[in-house]
Design a protein around this motif. Structure first.
Motif, PDB file in Angstrom:
ATOM      1  N   THR A 185       0.832  -1.201   0.000  1.00 10.06           N
ATOM      2  CA  THR A 185       0.000   0.000   0.000  1.00 10.06           C
ATOM      3  C   THR A 185       0.865   1.249   0.000  1.00 10.06           C
ATOM      4  O   THR A 185       0.605   2.210  -0.738  1.00 10.06           O
ATOM      5  CB  THR A 185      -0.934   0.017   1.220  1.00 10.06           C
ATOM      6  N   LEU A 237      -9.207   1.474   5.844  1.00  8.23           N
ATOM      7  CA  LEU A 237      -7.797   1.536   5.477  1.00  8.23           C
ATOM      8  C   LEU A 237      -6.926   1.079   6.648  1.00  8.23           C
ATOM      9  O   LEU A 237      -5.926   0.380   6.455  1.00  8.23           O
ATOM     10  CB  LEU A 237      -7.420   2.958   5.068  1.00  8.23           C
ATOM     11  N   GLN A 294      -6.914  -2.580   6.670  1.00  4.94           N
ATOM     12  CA  GLN A 294      -6.096  -3.087   5.561  1.00  4.94           C
ATOM     13  C   GLN A 294      -4.612  -3.017   5.919  1.00  4.94           C
ATOM     14  O   GLN A 294      -3.847  -3.985   5.680  1.00  4.94           O
ATOM     15  CB  GLN A 294      -6.357  -2.241   4.311  1.00  4.94           C
ATOM     16  N   GLU A 328      -1.742  -6.087   6.448  1.00  7.79           N
ATOM     17  CA  GLU A 328      -0.417  -6.139   5.817  1.00  7.79           C
ATOM     18  C   GLU A 328       0.681  -6.297   6.871  1.00  7.79           C
ATOM     19  O   GLU A 328       1.705  -6.934   6.619  1.00  7.79           O
ATOM     20  CB  GLU A 328      -0.160  -4.872   4.995  1.00  7.79           C
TER      21      GLU A 328
END
Length: 337
Positions: free
Chosen positions: A137, A327, A330, A334
């Protein structure tokens, strides 16, 4: 007659050969001159010269000059000598040979999602933040900055420690911040985060925070130890309230226009050395938190251990207001959290 013609042909060929050799030699000299050109980068930061992270910039400057054999020089300008971060970033976009220490929340003004780096309690330590900057990202954000805004990230692994509230009364829970005017950078993410945790955010340059507290214009600030101690904030505030609400990860950015003027070998050198020195400097800063805290206590400050869980819960509102909840999930995925 035939013999004379052969001699003439030989002489003409020799003249042509000498001419070509001269041109090649001249071309070689031109290339050498071009390679010997000296490039200068002016490094800007609001941090004081005594700040540990600024010492890292001087180390980077030394390594760049040495490894480029004098072809790439970096001049360090601490204490906002070149102007505010926003002013210097604007200059960088226009192609001026300036670099600036910045953070994710300020870069969020260009690539909105990047602001999540500055959101509260996204990470717990340097290792966590490093995972974010090494993730897929983050790489898409770097690409967007370069292609859409002309901003080149040299490295984003400069660490300055956790940020805490600095006040003249103890803060143990979010309710204790109610009504207090707290200095924080002007980015929307930081403004909303401070508001969610109970305070009234006041945007102003860090260099003005000391006098603003002294004059009663604000009630306190929030900062990391590496800024609090060198800036002598202990002279105007009594408490360090260890909320650790932001893990301050920083980056050095330059303008894509200026970066593209560098020869390829200097581009590579600048990128590699910026990351390498940042890693060394970050580990040093992470290891010196206890030492800095001890110095603050010696200067008369009191360390408060607040209810961090309560602050984390209150801070969740900032993610909702900013539309960053998905976000955040997310990013945590990760990171393996």
């Amino acid at each position: 007659m035939k013999k004379l013609s052969l001699v003439l042909l030989f002489l003409i060929a020799s003249i042509i050969a000498v001419g070509c050799s001269s041109k090649e030699s001249s071309g070689s000299k031109d290339t050498e001159k071009k390679d010997d050109k000296v490039y200068t980068l002016k490094m800007s930061t609001q941090q004081a010269e005594t700040s540990p992270i600024v010492k890292g910039f001087f180390e980077l400057a030394d390594r760049l000059e040495e490894k480029s054999e004098g072809r790439l020089k970096m001049e360090v300008y601490p204490s906002a000598q070149l102007g505010t971060d926003d002013d210097v970033i604007e200059q960088a976009e226009q192609g001026v040979n300036v670099a600036v220490l910045t953070d994710g929340s300020r870069m969020g003004l260009y690539v909105k999602d990047m602001g999540v780096i500055g959101a509260p309690y996204l990470a717990d330590n340097y290792e966590d933040v490093l995972k974010i900057t090494q993730g897929d990202t983050f790489k898409t954000w770097e690409k967007a900055l370069a292609e859409e805004h002309g901003i080149r990230v040299l490295s984003f692994n400069w660490y300055d420690g956790p940020r805490h509230f600095l006040t003249n009364e103890p803060i143990e829970k979010p309710e204790d911040l109610k009504g207090l005017r707290i200095r924080t950078p002007g980015s929307p993410v930081w403004q909303e985060s401070i508001k969610a945790m109970g305070a009234t955010p006041i945007a102003m340059p860090w260099g003005e925070a000391y006098s603003a507290v002294q004059q009663g214009a604000i009630d306190g600030a929030e900062a990391q130890h590496t800024s609090t101690y060198p800036s002598r904030m202990y002279e105007v505030v009594k408490y360090v309230n260890k909320t650790g609400h932001f893990q301050l990860i920083n980056g050095i950015i330059v303008g894509e226009k200026w970066f593209s003027t560098l020869p390829k070998d200097l581009q590579t050198l600048l990128l590699e050395e910026a990351k390498a020195v940042a890693e060394i400097n970050a580990k040093e800063i992470a290891s010196m938190q206890a030492e800095l805290e001890k110095k603050l206590v010696e200067e008369g400050m009191t360390i408060v251990e607040p209810d961090v869980a309560a602050f984390k819960k209150a801070a969740e509102k900032a993610y909702d207001v900013l539309g960053l909840t998905k976000l955040k999930d997310q990013i945590h995925k990760e990171m393996g959290k």
